[in-house]
Enzyme design. Sequence first.
Site, mmCIF file in Angstrom:
data_model
loop_
_atom_site.group_PDB
_atom_site.id
_atom_site.type_symbol
_atom_site.label_atom_id
_atom_site.label_comp_id
_atom_site.label_asym_id
_atom_site.label_seq_id
_atom_site.Cartn_x
_atom_site.Cartn_y
_atom_site.Cartn_z
ATOM 1 N N CYS A 104 0.864 -1.186 0.000
ATOM 2 C CA CYS A 104 0.000 0.000 0.000
ATOM 3 C C CYS A 104 0.903 1.239 0.000
ATOM 4 C CB CYS A 104 -0.876 0.003 1.251
ATOM 5 S SG CYS A 104 0.137 0.003 2.762
ATOM 6 N N THR A 106 -6.523 0.513 11.592
ATOM 7 C CA THR A 106 -6.773 0.722 10.161
ATOM 8 C C THR A 106 -6.845 -0.573 9.350
ATOM 9 O OG1 THR A 106 -4.396 0.967 9.821
ATOM 10 C CG2 THR A 106 -5.668 2.996 10.081
ATOM 11 N N GLU A 161 0.084 -0.593 16.338
ATOM 12 C CA GLU A 161 -0.771 0.543 15.946
ATOM 13 C C GLU A 161 -1.747 0.878 17.068
ATOM 14 O OE1 GLU A 161 -2.990 0.177 12.241
ATOM 15 O OE2 GLU A 161 -4.312 1.816 12.874
ATOM 16 N N HIS A 201 3.521 1.790 11.709
ATOM 17 C CA HIS A 201 2.349 1.566 12.572
ATOM 18 C C HIS A 201 2.105 2.706 13.550
ATOM 19 C CE1 HIS A 201 4.540 -2.131 11.441
ATOM 20 N NE2 HIS A 201 3.345 -2.502 11.017
HETATM 21 O O1 10G Z 1 -1.244 -5.309 9.169
HETATM 22 P P1 10G Z 1 -0.346 -4.772 10.177
HETATM 23 O O2 10G Z 1 -0.933 -3.615 10.921
HETATM 24 O O3 10G Z 1 0.172 -5.800 11.148
HETATM 25 O O4 10G Z 1 0.944 -4.122 9.455
HETATM 26 P P2 10G Z 1 1.841 -4.538 8.213
HETATM 27 O O5 10G Z 1 3.187 -3.913 8.478
HETATM 28 O O6 10G Z 1 1.803 -5.972 7.940
HETATM 29 O O7 10G Z 1 1.169 -3.834 6.946
HETATM 30 C C1 10G Z 1 1.134 -2.452 6.741
HETATM 31 C C2 10G Z 1 0.166 -1.849 7.635
HETATM 32 C C3 10G Z 1 0.480 -0.956 8.595
HETATM 33 C C4 10G Z 1 1.759 -0.256 8.653
HETATM 34 C C5 10G Z 1 -0.509 -0.642 9.643
HETATM 35 S S1 10G Z 1 -1.303 0.837 9.300
HETATM 36 FE FE1 SF4 Z 2 -1.082 0.853 4.455
HETATM 37 FE FE2 SF4 Z 2 -1.650 0.995 7.055
HETATM 38 FE FE3 SF4 Z 2 -1.458 3.184 5.645
HETATM 39 FE FE4 SF4 Z 2 -3.488 1.523 5.226
HETATM 40 S S1 SF4 Z 2 -3.103 2.724 7.065
HETATM 41 S S2 SF4 Z 2 -2.285 2.600 3.669
HETATM 42 S S3 SF4 Z 2 -2.475 -0.449 5.583
HETATM 43 S S4 SF4 Z 2 0.185 1.705 6.054
#
Ligand code: 10G
Ligand code: SF4
Length: 316
Positions: free
Chosen positions: A16, A168, A130, A78
């Site tokens: 993302c 989120t 987070e 996070h």
């Molecule tokens: O899905 P989570 O929150 O565990 O994190 P991730 O590092 O696997 O993926 C990106 C999402 C975030 C940084 C949380 S907003």
């Molecule tokens: Fe990616 Fe977390 Fe931001 Fe969504 S809130 S765009 S999952 S980093």
Amino acid sequence: MTAVQEVLLAEPRGFCAGVDRAIEIVERALTKFGRPIYVRHEIVHNTHVVNDLKARGAIFIEELDEVPPGATLVFSAHGVSQAVQREAERRGFRIFDATCPLVTKVHVEVAKLHKEGYEFIMIGHKGHPEVEGTMGQLDSGIHLVEDVADVARVQPAQTEKLAVVTQTTLSVDDAAAITAAVQARFPHIRSPKQQDICYATQNRQDAVKLMSTQVDAVVVVGSPTSSNTNRLRELAERLGVPAHMVDDASELQDAWFDGHARIGVTAGASAPEALVQGVVQRLKQLGAVSVRSLDGVRETTQFPLPKGLKLDAPGA
Ligand code: 10G
Ligand code: SF4
């Protein structure tokens, strides 16, 4: 036994905008300031991303006393609590904040409504960084609920000024059920204008829903620590499709695909596309003759880098 014949790729999948930005912040800090660059917590929850950055000079820590004076420190995507932010400033580190702007938006909303006298019900997973970061925006007044059962137990000090916030990366369906329970118990509770579950979480879950109706098994690429990745695997399984989460192709087990002709592949928001392609290659070795991307939302979201990391800006 039928062999694998076709691979269907979910759209969108993988990185993302917040993950892209967070990794780029560490890479640019390494280029600009040299190794080592300290990173508080895994920059994103992916073993391959973390190991790659470690090899290039990043040092991942959990506690600020592991960081030497004068060092450069990056906060993970996070987000962090106010206490961590203040302590890092007090210690005089050169700080770059890789918190996703969509997480920061939730922090800002919490601070704003707190000034107006609000307490909060937060929907999220206990212990997730987070959730710790968002709850840590205030000294008190944020009450965590993880499921519908928790909603009956939560005890805010007052019910006149209550607001909901969420992690989120939640399951969209679970969050809707928990929010409905919260609204049933606290009918006057304030909800965010736009839900806190982010566009990337929503889109990846929608894509898995679409894909799951068309495949015999699902592979989700991502690390076990990744919350959003776990939600994708869980969602496919809830829709009745056997689903497996792997860090990379080496974890695939041939037996998972016995009798399954169509395999769906997706990836969590922290999983690099190269690992997805590795999985596709392995499925081709198992017999897949066709690889097809499904239709899905085209994502265009991009977030700017923090000041001081724009390499070509004079004096930056
Ligand atoms: O899905 P989570 O929150 O565990 O994190 P991730 O590092 O696997 O993926 C990106 C999402 C975030 C940084 C949380 S907003
Ligand atoms: Fe990616 Fe977390 Fe931001 Fe969504 S809130 S765009 S999952 S980093």
